[in-house]
Scaffold this active site. Sequence first.
Site, PDB file in Angstrom:
ATOM      1  N   ASP A  22     -43.569 -20.689   2.142  1.00 40.76           N
ATOM      2  CA  ASP A  22     -44.317 -21.902   1.582  1.00 40.76           C
ATOM      3  C   ASP A  22     -44.211 -23.316   1.281  1.00 40.76           C
ATOM      4  OD1 ASP A  22     -46.818 -23.959   0.344  1.00 40.76           O
ATOM      5  OD2 ASP A  22     -45.823 -23.291  -1.667  1.00 40.76           O
ATOM      6  N   ASP A  24     -44.213 -27.312  -0.838  1.00 42.40           N
ATOM      7  CA  ASP A  24     -44.571 -27.503  -2.817  1.00 42.40           C
ATOM      8  C   ASP A  24     -44.091 -26.107  -3.274  1.00 42.40           C
ATOM      9  OD1 ASP A  24     -44.628 -30.718  -2.014  1.00 42.40           O
ATOM     10  OD2 ASP A  24     -45.461 -29.480  -0.593  1.00 42.40           O
ATOM     11  N   ASP A 198     -45.671 -20.151  -4.504  1.00 45.06           N
ATOM     12  CA  ASP A 198     -45.732 -19.825  -6.020  1.00 45.06           C
ATOM     13  C   ASP A 198     -47.780 -20.626  -5.856  1.00 45.06           C
ATOM     14  OD1 ASP A 198     -45.833 -22.689  -4.274  1.00 45.06           O
ATOM     15  OD2 ASP A 198     -45.481 -23.429  -6.070  1.00 45.06           O
TER      16      ASP A 198
END
Length: 251
Positions: A22, A24, A198
């Site tokens: 991922d 961000d 996240d």
Amino acid sequence: MSDLTLAPPPPDLLAGASLFLDFDGTLVEIADSPDAVEVAARVPALLQRLARALDGRVAIVTGRPVAEVRALLAPAAWPVAGSHGLEIAQVDGTVTAPDRPPALDAVLDAARALARSHPGLLVEDKPFGVGLHYRRAPEAGEEAAALADDLAAAHDLVVQHGKMVVELRVKGRDKGAAVDLLMAEPARRDTRPVFMGDDVTDEAGFRAAHALGGAGVLVGAPRDTAAGYRVDDVAAALAWLDTLSPAQEAR
């Protein structure tokens, strides 16, 4: 779903693996707005090292559009699954994606109308979605979510919640589907996927990795998750990725 006491990923987790990252909240810290994100100088170099060690089997899987990620990581290029997997870009720049549905224009108008009444509410126009970021206007979160639900029902779209954002996007794929597509390519077919992310949008990636014999690595505070391992934050994620062993480099 796992319990909340996940161990950190072992040093050899990437041996013989395909790595999906991922963006961000995993490679870069989340900013107040998407265009305010800062990419540390070490990140592109780290990705290049990982790509060498894994024979090119490193890909970015993100909700951001492909073009944004390519610009942020330029001049180097990696495979990118953008817009939650709706856009797939190869290293040579080839991008496959569906047509943008006209319904998104009406969604964009409605989102901007709401933003005019909530200073700080940011509308993000994406190729296959519209995001309402309420980090700077937390009081608008419930209203943004309610509008997203109404617009999704009216235009046959998917509502995706994230960290201080609610997004309407085109149906068809998620980050798990992106992992499945990329893992079907010859270079990755006989490897194990490791997905690092996240947000709740990354849960589909964790599940896909697990289903294919791999694992997910959660970045952030403990929570209920399909990931098998966890690190505390972006700094810890980069530190772990940076510990790729010489034995793995030689593979």
